[in-house]
Write a protein that holds these residues in place. Structure first.
Motif, mmCIF file in Angstrom:
data_model
loop_
_atom_site.group_PDB
_atom_site.id
_atom_site.type_symbol
_atom_site.label_atom_id
_atom_site.label_comp_id
_atom_site.label_asym_id
_atom_site.label_seq_id
_atom_site.Cartn_x
_atom_site.Cartn_y
_atom_site.Cartn_z
ATOM 1 N N GLY A 1 -33.576 -65.417 85.986
ATOM 2 C CA GLY A 1 -33.865 -66.289 87.109
ATOM 3 C C GLY A 1 -35.336 -66.336 87.428
ATOM 4 O O GLY A 1 -36.173 -65.885 86.630
ATOM 5 N N LEU A 2 -35.621 -66.868 88.598
ATOM 6 C CA LEU A 2 -37.001 -67.006 89.069
ATOM 7 C C LEU A 2 -37.282 -65.958 90.131
ATOM 8 O O LEU A 2 -36.487 -65.778 91.063
ATOM 9 C CB LEU A 2 -37.210 -68.406 89.648
ATOM 10 C CG LEU A 2 -38.549 -68.680 90.331
ATOM 11 C CD1 LEU A 2 -39.689 -68.605 89.326
ATOM 12 C CD2 LEU A 2 -38.508 -70.046 91.012
ATOM 13 N N VAL A 3 -38.401 -65.269 89.983
ATOM 14 C CA VAL A 3 -38.767 -64.232 90.943
ATOM 15 C C VAL A 3 -40.278 -64.244 91.112
ATOM 16 O O VAL A 3 -41.013 -64.613 90.190
ATOM 17 C CB VAL A 3 -38.261 -62.850 90.473
ATOM 18 C CG1 VAL A 3 -38.946 -62.437 89.170
ATOM 19 C CG2 VAL A 3 -38.434 -61.799 91.539
ATOM 20 N N GLN A 4 -40.734 -63.839 92.284
ATOM 21 C CA GLN A 4 -42.169 -63.757 92.516
ATOM 22 C C GLN A 4 -42.730 -62.475 91.914
ATOM 23 O O GLN A 4 -42.014 -61.478 91.754
ATOM 24 C CB GLN A 4 -42.466 -63.787 94.011
ATOM 25 C CG GLN A 4 -42.273 -65.159 94.654
ATOM 26 C CD GLN A 4 -42.756 -65.197 96.082
ATOM 27 O OE1 GLN A 4 -42.736 -64.202 96.796
ATOM 28 N NE2 GLN A 4 -43.209 -66.366 96.517
ATOM 29 N N ALA A 5 -44.002 -62.513 91.612
ATOM 30 C CA ALA A 5 -44.662 -61.326 91.080
ATOM 31 C C ALA A 5 -44.470 -60.157 92.045
ATOM 32 O O ALA A 5 -44.555 -60.318 93.267
ATOM 33 C CB ALA A 5 -46.147 -61.601 90.869
ATOM 34 N N GLY A 6 -44.181 -58.996 91.459
ATOM 35 C CA GLY A 6 -43.899 -57.815 92.251
ATOM 36 C C GLY A 6 -42.429 -57.618 92.566
ATOM 37 O O GLY A 6 -42.029 -56.548 93.027
ATOM 38 N N GLY A 7 -41.634 -58.625 92.280
ATOM 39 C CA GLY A 7 -40.212 -58.557 92.555
ATOM 40 C C GLY A 7 -39.437 -57.874 91.442
ATOM 41 O O GLY A 7 -40.010 -57.337 90.483
ATOM 42 N N SER A 8 -38.118 -57.911 91.571
ATOM 43 C CA SER A 8 -37.226 -57.232 90.631
ATOM 44 C C SER A 8 -36.108 -58.158 90.179
ATOM 45 O O SER A 8 -35.708 -59.069 90.907
ATOM 46 C CB SER A 8 -36.602 -55.989 91.280
ATOM 47 O OG SER A 8 -37.587 -55.058 91.670
ATOM 48 N N LEU A 9 -35.621 -57.892 88.978
ATOM 49 C CA LEU A 9 -34.435 -58.555 88.443
ATOM 50 C C LEU A 9 -33.668 -57.531 87.619
ATOM 51 O O LEU A 9 -34.260 -56.597 87.069
ATOM 52 C CB LEU A 9 -34.816 -59.742 87.553
ATOM 53 C CG LEU A 9 -35.132 -61.089 88.203
ATOM 54 C CD1 LEU A 9 -35.555 -62.083 87.133
ATOM 55 C CD2 LEU A 9 -33.958 -61.612 89.005
ATOM 56 N N ARG A 10 -32.379 -57.772 87.510
ATOM 57 C CA ARG A 10 -31.534 -56.908 86.685
ATOM 58 C C ARG A 10 -30.787 -57.776 85.694
ATOM 59 O O ARG A 10 -30.023 -58.662 86.075
ATOM 60 C CB ARG A 10 -30.540 -56.141 87.553
ATOM 61 C CG ARG A 10 -29.656 -55.163 86.809
ATOM 62 C CD ARG A 10 -28.744 -54.448 87.795
ATOM 63 N NE ARG A 10 -27.812 -53.532 87.175
ATOM 64 C CZ ARG A 10 -28.076 -52.273 86.891
ATOM 65 N NH1 ARG A 10 -29.278 -51.777 87.158
ATOM 66 N NH2 ARG A 10 -27.161 -51.504 86.338
ATOM 67 N N LEU A 11 -31.028 -57.515 84.427
ATOM 68 C CA LEU A 11 -30.330 -58.224 83.359
ATOM 69 C C LEU A 11 -29.160 -57.377 82.873
ATOM 70 O O LEU A 11 -29.252 -56.149 82.836
ATOM 71 C CB LEU A 11 -31.273 -58.511 82.196
ATOM 72 C CG LEU A 11 -32.554 -59.275 82.503
ATOM 73 C CD1 LEU A 11 -33.332 -59.521 81.212
ATOM 74 C CD2 LEU A 11 -32.271 -60.571 83.222
ATOM 75 N N SER A 12 -28.091 -58.059 82.500
ATOM 76 C CA SER A 12 -26.939 -57.369 81.923
ATOM 77 C C SER A 12 -26.573 -58.018 80.601
ATOM 78 O O SER A 12 -26.744 -59.229 80.421
ATOM 79 C CB SER A 12 -25.738 -57.432 82.869
ATOM 80 O OG SER A 12 -25.953 -56.639 84.006
ATOM 81 N N CYS A 13 -26.054 -57.213 79.709
ATOM 82 C CA CYS A 13 -25.601 -57.687 78.402
ATOM 83 C C CYS A 13 -24.200 -57.142 78.180
ATOM 84 O O CYS A 13 -24.014 -55.923 78.088
ATOM 85 C CB CYS A 13 -26.534 -57.215 77.302
ATOM 86 S SG CYS A 13 -25.985 -57.660 75.634
ATOM 87 N N ALA A 14 -23.248 -58.050 78.089
ATOM 88 C CA ALA A 14 -21.861 -57.661 77.841
ATOM 89 C C ALA A 14 -21.569 -57.782 76.355
ATOM 90 O O ALA A 14 -21.792 -58.843 75.763
ATOM 91 C CB ALA A 14 -20.923 -58.541 78.652
ATOM 92 N N ALA A 15 -21.071 -56.707 75.775
ATOM 93 C CA ALA A 15 -20.765 -56.684 74.347
ATOM 94 C C ALA A 15 -19.262 -56.703 74.132
ATOM 95 O O ALA A 15 -18.510 -56.048 74.860
ATOM 96 C CB ALA A 15 -21.364 -55.438 73.701
ATOM 97 N N SER A 16 -18.840 -57.439 73.119
ATOM 98 C CA SER A 16 -17.424 -57.476 72.751
ATOM 99 C C SER A 16 -17.316 -57.570 71.238
ATOM 100 O O SER A 16 -18.301 -57.815 70.542
ATOM 101 C CB SER A 16 -16.716 -58.650 73.419
ATOM 102 O OG SER A 16 -17.299 -59.874 73.012
#
Length: 132
Positions: A10-25
């Motif tokens: 997604g879009l976030v401002q500098a200094g912010g946080s994001l969490r990515l997830s990867c689902a495996a099957s």
């Protein structure tokens, strides 16, 4: 075959946080390692972070050390990437990848510590945009 699906971009401002997830099957038991790569516009794909299933060792690119954390959920077969203190230069499409010990002719090989892994399986990517 292993199928990988990323989420959380997604879009976030500098200094912010994001969490990515990867689902495996699929045949996830055939993979020794899962990790994240990224590709910024006009640049080559680069390694970000990885985790080995056997001993849980983690590896990071110098550019993200201290800011990104890779983790796993063995029950859900997911690998997450917590990204803190994001910078505009972190803007890229982030890809989840999985693989095993390298072999001759492997198209993508990543060195982690003293070992080499063939990254055979890739997700479609998720876009991370960090604004100023």
């Amino acid at each position: 075959q292993v199928q990988l699906v990323e989420s959380g971009g997604g879009l976030v401002q500098a200094g912010g946080s994001l969490r990515l997830s990867c689902a495996a099957s699929g045949r996830t038991f055939s993979s020794d390692v899962m990790g994240w790569f990224r590709q910024a516009p006009g640049k080559e794909r680069e390694f970000v972070a990885a985790l080995t299933w056997g001993d849980g060792s983690t590896y990071y690119a110098d550019s993200v050390k201290g800011r990104f954390t890779i983790s796993r959920d063995n029950i859900k077969n997911t690998v997450n990437l917590q990204m803190n203190s994001l910078k505009p230069e972190d803007t890229a499409v982030y890809y989840c990848a999985a693989g095993g010990r390298t072999r001759p002719g492997a198209p993508v090989v990543q060195q982690l510590g003293s070992r080499y892994y063939a990254m055979d399986y890739w997700g479609k990517g998720t876009l991370v945009t960090v604004s100023y």
